[in-house]
Scaffold this motif. Structure first.
Motif, PDB file in Angstrom:
ATOM      1  N   MET A  71       0.815  -1.208   0.000  1.00 20.91           N
ATOM      2  CA  MET A  71       0.000   0.000   0.000  1.00 20.91           C
ATOM      3  C   MET A  71       0.854   1.265   0.000  1.00 20.91           C
ATOM      4  O   MET A  71       0.514   2.254  -0.657  1.00 20.91           O
ATOM      5  CB  MET A  71      -0.941  -0.019   1.201  1.00 20.91           C
ATOM      6  N   MET A  72       1.979   1.242   0.740  1.00 18.06           N
ATOM      7  CA  MET A  72       2.837   2.439   0.780  1.00 18.06           C
ATOM      8  C   MET A  72       3.572   2.638  -0.543  1.00 18.06           C
ATOM      9  O   MET A  72       3.864   3.779  -0.923  1.00 18.06           O
ATOM     10  CB  MET A  72       3.836   2.339   1.937  1.00 18.06           C
ATOM     11  N   LEU A  73       3.874   1.545  -1.248  1.00 18.68           N
ATOM     12  CA  LEU A  73       4.473   1.687  -2.575  1.00 18.68           C
ATOM     13  C   LEU A  73       3.539   2.476  -3.484  1.00 18.68           C
ATOM     14  O   LEU A  73       3.959   3.437  -4.150  1.00 18.68           O
ATOM     15  CB  LEU A  73       4.732   0.297  -3.173  1.00 18.68           C
ATOM     16  N   ILE A  74       2.274   2.089  -3.500  1.00 11.70           N
ATOM     17  CA  ILE A  74       1.296   2.774  -4.344  1.00 11.70           C
ATOM     18  C   ILE A  74       1.032   4.187  -3.825  1.00 11.70           C
ATOM     19  O   ILE A  74       0.808   5.111  -4.615  1.00 11.70           O
ATOM     20  CB  ILE A  74      -0.006   1.952  -4.420  1.00 11.70           C
ATOM     21  N   GLU A  75       1.088   4.367  -2.514  1.00  8.66           N
ATOM     22  CA  GLU A  75       0.906   5.700  -1.930  1.00  8.66           C
ATOM     23  C   GLU A  75       2.006   6.654  -2.398  1.00  8.66           C
ATOM     24  O   GLU A  75       1.723   7.786  -2.815  1.00  8.66           O
ATOM     25  CB  GLU A  75       0.912   5.603  -0.403  1.00  8.66           C
ATOM     26  N   VAL A  76       3.258   6.200  -2.350  1.00  7.03           N
ATOM     27  CA  VAL A  76       4.376   7.038  -2.769  1.00  7.03           C
ATOM     28  C   VAL A  76       4.277   7.370  -4.254  1.00  7.03           C
ATOM     29  O   VAL A  76       4.486   8.530  -4.668  1.00  7.03           O
ATOM     30  CB  VAL A  76       5.717   6.334  -2.464  1.00  7.03           C
ATOM     31  N   ILE A  77       3.934   6.365  -5.055  1.00 10.38           N
ATOM     32  CA  ILE A  77       3.787   6.600  -6.496  1.00 10.38           C
ATOM     33  C   ILE A  77       2.663   7.604  -6.753  1.00 10.38           C
ATOM     34  O   ILE A  77       2.783   8.484  -7.618  1.00 10.38           O
ATOM     35  CB  ILE A  77       3.509   5.273  -7.235  1.00 10.38           C
ATOM     36  N   SER A  78       1.563   7.490  -5.993  1.00 16.90           N
ATOM     37  CA  SER A  78       0.435   8.406  -6.157  1.00 16.90           C
ATOM     38  C   SER A  78       0.834   9.840  -5.853  1.00 16.90           C
ATOM     39  O   SER A  78       0.420  10.777  -6.546  1.00 16.90           O
ATOM     40  CB  SER A  78      -0.725   7.982  -5.247  1.00 16.90           C
ATOM     41  N   ILE A  79       1.646  10.019  -4.822  1.00 19.09           N
ATOM     42  CA  ILE A  79       2.109  11.367  -4.473  1.00 19.09           C
ATOM     43  C   ILE A  79       3.009  11.916  -5.572  1.00 19.09           C
ATOM     44  O   ILE A  79       2.878  13.080  -5.993  1.00 19.09           O
ATOM     45  CB  ILE A  79       2.854  11.343  -3.123  1.00 19.09           C
ATOM     46  N   LEU A  80       3.922  11.076  -6.071  1.00 17.96           N
ATOM     47  CA  LEU A  80       4.870  11.525  -7.098  1.00 17.96           C
ATOM     48  C   LEU A  80       4.186  11.842  -8.423  1.00 17.96           C
ATOM     49  O   LEU A  80       4.657  12.705  -9.182  1.00 17.96           O
ATOM     50  CB  LEU A  80       5.949  10.463  -7.312  1.00 17.96           C
ATOM     51  N   THR A  81       3.085  11.146  -8.708  1.00 17.68           N
ATOM     52  CA  THR A  81       2.389  11.357  -9.989  1.00 17.68           C
ATOM     53  C   THR A  81       1.148  12.241  -9.836  1.00 17.68           C
ATOM     54  O   THR A  81       0.363  12.371 -10.785  1.00 17.68           O
ATOM     55  CB  THR A  81       1.974  10.008 -10.587  1.00 17.68           C
ATOM     56  N   SER A  82       0.953  12.824  -8.646  1.00 23.44           N
ATOM     57  CA  SER A  82      -0.182  13.719  -8.375  1.00 23.44           C
ATOM     58  C   SER A  82      -1.528  13.020  -8.584  1.00 23.44           C
ATOM     59  O   SER A  82      -2.468  13.596  -9.139  1.00 23.44           O
ATOM     60  CB  SER A  82      -0.099  14.977  -9.263  1.00 23.44           C
ATOM     61  N   MET A  83      -1.618  11.769  -8.134  1.00 23.42           N
ATOM     62  CA  MET A  83      -2.864  11.021  -8.210  1.00 23.42           C
ATOM     63  C   MET A  83      -3.603  11.113  -6.871  1.00 23.42           C
ATOM     64  O   MET A  83      -3.255  11.931  -6.019  1.00 23.42           O
ATOM     65  CB  MET A  83      -2.583   9.562  -8.589  1.00 23.42           C
ATOM     66  N   GLU A  84      -4.626  10.268  -6.680  1.00 23.51           N
ATOM     67  CA  GLU A  84      -5.472  10.337  -5.486  1.00 23.51           C
ATOM     68  C   GLU A  84      -4.760   9.703  -4.283  1.00 23.51           C
ATOM     69  O   GLU A  84      -5.120   8.616  -3.824  1.00 23.51           O
ATOM     70  CB  GLU A  84      -6.801   9.613  -5.757  1.00 23.51           C
ATOM     71  N   TRP A  85      -3.776  10.397  -3.725  1.00 23.48           N
ATOM     72  CA  TRP A  85      -2.986   9.834  -2.630  1.00 23.48           C
ATOM     73  C   TRP A  85      -3.720   9.858  -1.296  1.00 23.48           C
ATOM     74  O   TRP A  85      -3.505   8.997  -0.445  1.00 23.48           O
ATOM     75  CB  TRP A  85      -1.655  10.588  -2.497  1.00 23.48           C
TER      76      TRP A  85
END
Length: 392
Positions: A71-85
């Protein structure tokens, strides 16, 4: 006076009621935003309490570490790509709440299973009431809506919630036969809901699940469930991952069109799978995070929202890295439940195989597969506890 936290029953039960309602009910879909915020607040408070329990226990379980890593992997990616973090962070905390509670109270899981059964059952009955009170949602033929349902918003999202409700209520029969009082009306309401909304994939899978549960011979039951999982894996690789290329297979066309009388596109799903594969090829290692609805409609097929396949959804969320972490969760959980081969362990095993079929055609929130896999991982403790209670 010192309180024995491990001996508590009401509090962990209530926290599981909150968890089940949080992942099942979409108050926003029916315009009750205040209730949605209250439920989120209760979930966050429950997570904080479960985190304190784990810190006091001085032991973070391997399942929780695997879930947290994914979940934190996807969370970090979401923050970096400006997605729904932000929404993904809430999903993460709810799943940590689940795994923390199951680990801390593994010596007696009956309050957690009971609480989950209560929460999911309440959600199903709320949906049944909505269907009865608003027949225009499902009785107006082509004018009926596929959104606005209290169980997850979209009618395709109702299936896994009903599956979780039926599973937990069935497991409660090991605690007390009195749970038949809830199981029978729950089964009736669940099937009626699915027939009303005409979600044929879900209704077929739920009926399959119930049939698997009543097979009298546990060896045959276990073998059939294993065969279903194996067939699901083959379907994923040779159909879903082929995208639109599957439509050109002559043998497949003969079987699906001439024999089954079905649409080769699975209601345009092959188009969505193909566009999802194109997006995945552009970022195969780490994906895109938790995409917004606008991202899906701009980057993929416009037929519907999302990839409509869970494996492809995981690849979009976190690429190959996310698939590897999710694979670890699957392996450590299925390994435990596969070895047991008892009546109720097979019920858990059957629920996982049923959801696997459903996830071929839909992308569901991570909470549902991880909920079932968490039960599979800790089920042996539940069976030992209930066996001791029956001997007393």
């Amino acid at each position: 006076m010192k309180v024995d936290l491990k001996a508590l029953r009401t509090i962990p039960m209530l926290m599981m009621v909150i968890f089940a309602l949080y992942i099942s009910v979409s108050f926003n879909s029916v315009g009750i935003q205040a209730a949605s915020y209250i439920l989120l607040g209760l979930t966050l408070i429950s997570f904080a309490f479960s985190a304190i329990l784990i810190i006091r226990n001085d032991n973070i379980p391997i399942l929780s570490m695997a879930v947290l890593s994914l979940m934190m992997l996807i969370e970090v990616i979401s923050i970096l790509t400006s997605m729904e973090w932000k929404d993904w962070l809430y999903y993460t905390l709810s799943l940590l709440l689940l795994t923390f509670l199951f680990h801390y109270y593994k010596h007696d899981l009956t309050p957690l299973i009971s609480g989950a059964a209560i929460g999911f059952s309440i959600a199903v009955y709320m949906q049944f009431y909505q269907c009865i009170a608003h027949p225009e949602m499902w009785m107006l033929g082509t004018d009926r809506t596929n959104a606005g349902y209290i169980l997850g918003g979209n009618y395709n999202s109702i299936g896994p919630r009903i599956l979780c409700a039926l599973l937990t209520c069935l497991l409660c029969l090991r605690i007390s036969r009195k749970w038949f009082i809830n199981l029978i009306p729950l089964c009736i309401c669940s099937l009626l809901i699915l027939f009303m909304i005409q979600s044929m994939t879900s209704v077929t899978c739920i009926i399959l699940f119930l049939v698997l549960c009543i097979i009298p011979n546990t060896r045959i039951q276990h073998a059939l469930i294993t065969l279903i999982i194996f067939a699901t894996i083959l379907f994923e690789f040779f159909v879903c991952l082929q995208g639109k290329g599957f439509e050109n297979n002559e043998i497949a066309r003969w079987f699906i069109i001439d024999i089954l009388g079905k649409d080769m596109t699975f209601t345009h799903r092959t188009d969505m799978w193909d566009s999802a594969l194109q997006a995945i090829y552009a970022s195969p290692l780490y994906g895109y995070g938790n995409p917004t609805e606008q991202w899906f409609y701009s980057k993929m097929s416009s037929f519907a929202y999302g990839p409509h396949n869970f494996f492809l959804g995981v690849m979009i969320n976190g690429g190959i890295l996310a698939v590897m972490l999710f694979g670890i969760i699957i392996i450590i959980s299925l390994t435990r439940i596969y070895k047991m081969n008892s009546r109720f362990s097979n019920v858990v095993y059957a629920s996982i195989s049923t959801l696997a079929i459903m996830m071929l055609m839909e992308y569901y929130p991570f909470q549902f597969p991880i909920f079932l896999l968490t039960i599979a991982y800790y089920y042996r403790y539940f069976e030992l506890t209930t066996a001791k209670q029956h001997l007393q």
